[in-house]
Design an enzyme around this catalytic site. Sequence first.
Site, PDB file in Angstrom:
ATOM      1  N   HIS A 108       3.492   4.569  -2.134  1.00  0.00           N
ATOM      2  CA  HIS A 108       4.108   5.060  -0.401  1.00  0.00           C
ATOM      3  C   HIS A 108       4.518   6.372  -0.829  1.00  0.00           C
ATOM      4  O   HIS A 108       5.070   6.986  -1.826  1.00  0.00           O
ATOM      5  CB  HIS A 108       5.382   4.399  -0.010  1.00  0.00           C
ATOM      6  CG  HIS A 108       6.505   3.791  -1.262  1.00  0.00           C
ATOM      7  ND1 HIS A 108       7.773   5.145  -0.834  1.00  0.00           N
ATOM      8  CD2 HIS A 108       6.840   3.555  -2.226  1.00  0.00           C
ATOM      9  CE1 HIS A 108       7.694   5.244  -2.148  1.00  0.00           C
ATOM     10  NE2 HIS A 108       8.053   3.715  -2.460  1.00  0.00           N
TER      11      HIS A 108
ATOM     12  N   HIS B 173       9.087  -2.965  -7.541  1.00  0.00           N
ATOM     13  CA  HIS B 173      10.159  -2.668  -5.774  1.00  0.00           C
ATOM     14  C   HIS B 173      11.141  -3.326  -6.544  1.00  0.00           C
ATOM     15  O   HIS B 173      11.728  -4.340  -6.492  1.00  0.00           O
ATOM     16  CB  HIS B 173       8.892  -3.706  -4.800  1.00  0.00           C
ATOM     17  CG  HIS B 173       9.618  -4.115  -3.832  1.00  0.00           C
ATOM     18  ND1 HIS B 173       9.977  -2.707  -2.798  1.00  0.00           N
ATOM     19  CD2 HIS B 173       9.896  -5.081  -3.566  1.00  0.00           C
ATOM     20  CE1 HIS B 173      10.767  -3.244  -1.699  1.00  0.00           C
ATOM     21  NE2 HIS B 173      10.399  -4.578  -1.732  1.00  0.00           N
TER      22      HIS B 173
ATOM     23  N   HIS C 143       9.702   6.656   2.112  1.00  0.00           N
ATOM     24  CA  HIS C 143      10.780   6.937   1.280  1.00  0.00           C
ATOM     25  C   HIS C 143      11.138   7.285  -0.168  1.00  0.00           C
ATOM     26  O   HIS C 143       9.842   7.153  -1.149  1.00  0.00           O
ATOM     27  CB  HIS C 143      12.040   5.417   1.146  1.00  0.00           C
ATOM     28  CG  HIS C 143      11.360   4.074   0.243  1.00  0.00           C
ATOM     29  ND1 HIS C 143      10.472   3.601   0.126  1.00  0.00           N
ATOM     30  CD2 HIS C 143      12.069   4.150  -1.294  1.00  0.00           C
ATOM     31  CE1 HIS C 143      10.020   2.336  -0.838  1.00  0.00           C
ATOM     32  NE2 HIS C 143      10.868   2.566  -1.232  1.00  0.00           N
TER      33      HIS C 143
ATOM     34  N   GLU D  87       5.412  -0.659  -0.736  1.00  0.00           N
ATOM     35  CA  GLU D  87       5.449  -0.622   0.198  1.00  0.00           C
ATOM     36  C   GLU D  87       3.547   0.292   0.495  1.00  0.00           C
ATOM     37  O   GLU D  87       3.808   0.486   1.279  1.00  0.00           O
ATOM     38  CB  GLU D  87       6.350   0.706   0.533  1.00  0.00           C
ATOM     39  CG  GLU D  87       7.820   0.017   0.738  1.00  0.00           C
ATOM     40  CD  GLU D  87       8.771  -0.232  -0.733  1.00  0.00           C
ATOM     41  OE1 GLU D  87       9.611  -0.236  -0.497  1.00  0.00           O
ATOM     42  OE2 GLU D  87       8.041   0.285  -2.135  1.00  0.00           O
TER      43      GLU D  87
ATOM     44  N   ASP E  60       4.680  -1.310  -7.137  1.00  0.00           N
ATOM     45  CA  ASP E  60       5.671  -0.960  -6.046  1.00  0.00           C
ATOM     46  C   ASP E  60       4.648  -2.093  -4.645  1.00  0.00           C
ATOM     47  O   ASP E  60       3.945  -2.234  -5.224  1.00  0.00           O
ATOM     48  CB  ASP E  60       5.565   0.297  -5.405  1.00  0.00           C
ATOM     49  CG  ASP E  60       6.945   0.269  -4.925  1.00  0.00           C
ATOM     50  OD1 ASP E  60       7.688  -0.466  -4.491  1.00  0.00           O
ATOM     51  OD2 ASP E  60       7.727   1.131  -4.698  1.00  0.00           O
TER      52      ASP E  60
ATOM     53  N   GLU F  26       8.204   9.573  -5.774  1.00  0.00           N
ATOM     54  CA  GLU F  26       8.281   8.137  -6.398  1.00  0.00           C
ATOM     55  C   GLU F  26       7.772   8.378  -8.334  1.00  0.00           C
ATOM     56  O   GLU F  26       7.786   8.428  -8.319  1.00  0.00           O
ATOM     57  CB  GLU F  26       8.650   6.805  -6.316  1.00  0.00           C
ATOM     58  CG  GLU F  26       9.506   6.235  -5.332  1.00  0.00           C
ATOM     59  CD  GLU F  26       9.936   5.510  -5.317  1.00  0.00           C
ATOM     60  OE1 GLU F  26       8.932   4.365  -5.049  1.00  0.00           O
ATOM     61  OE2 GLU F  26      10.809   4.983  -3.757  1.00  0.00           O
TER      62      GLU F  26
END
Length: 269
Positions: free
Chosen positions: A105, A60, A117, A10, A8, A135
Amino acid sequence: MKVFLSADIEGTAGIAHWDEAERTHADYAEFRNLMTAEVVAACEGARAAGASEVLIKDAHDSGRNLILDRLPPYARIMRGWSGHPDGMMFGLSSDFAAAIYTGYHSKAGSEANPLAHTTTLRISRLLLNGEVASEFTINALCAARHGVRSAFLAGDAEICADAGALVPGIRTVPTMEGFGRAALSITPARARDEIREGVEAAISALAAGPTAQLPSLEGPFEVVIEFVNATDAWRVRWYPGAYASGPRAVGFKAKDFFEIQRALRFLTS
């Protein structure tokens, strides 16, 4: 030995704003490069520990972020989105020795990363069996469903702490921490060094005998999705088995975790 890598952006060292994660913005090119560099460092660590292959899931947004010509020859890359419920873990199977994660993240509802998020910005919180989930929560349980241990994670400080609580023994590299809309980060060069060393140590430790534990997959499970907008909650409530669970929230129950993954695939789309 095969290693699976879910990448990912972030939680990449240095990132602080959504413009840096959006492929249509000029800032994206720099952070796409940094995301790729962290992935390459993780691959190098896995290779040093004896991996013959690293399967990378570009996880992502569009799934088309990594700079392909920078990836090592022993890697394979899963780009785009198949629609399979495994999502960010698609391509993983029981013949992998370990799963590792870069650029991860904090969960939705957290203040620990300006870009925190869970799956989509339309969700304010996602709860699994009453606990706010990230996640990584879903992805580590997906890995456990395949019998694969989550051995390493790099990302912001809170997701590293959450990973350690869910998967005792996992090795982590905290890349940054958030303060409102600001982020305090280690340098990308330091992050790459620590990721390379951390992945090598994590995979080597697994080869010597499992250290990172498999999280429990004993059901039943209940997922509750709290949406930012009530209209989203009303729309996805029509998924078979879904039900209203308070203002702007939809719930779903299942005994098998794959059914939770399948529901999330549609409830969050």
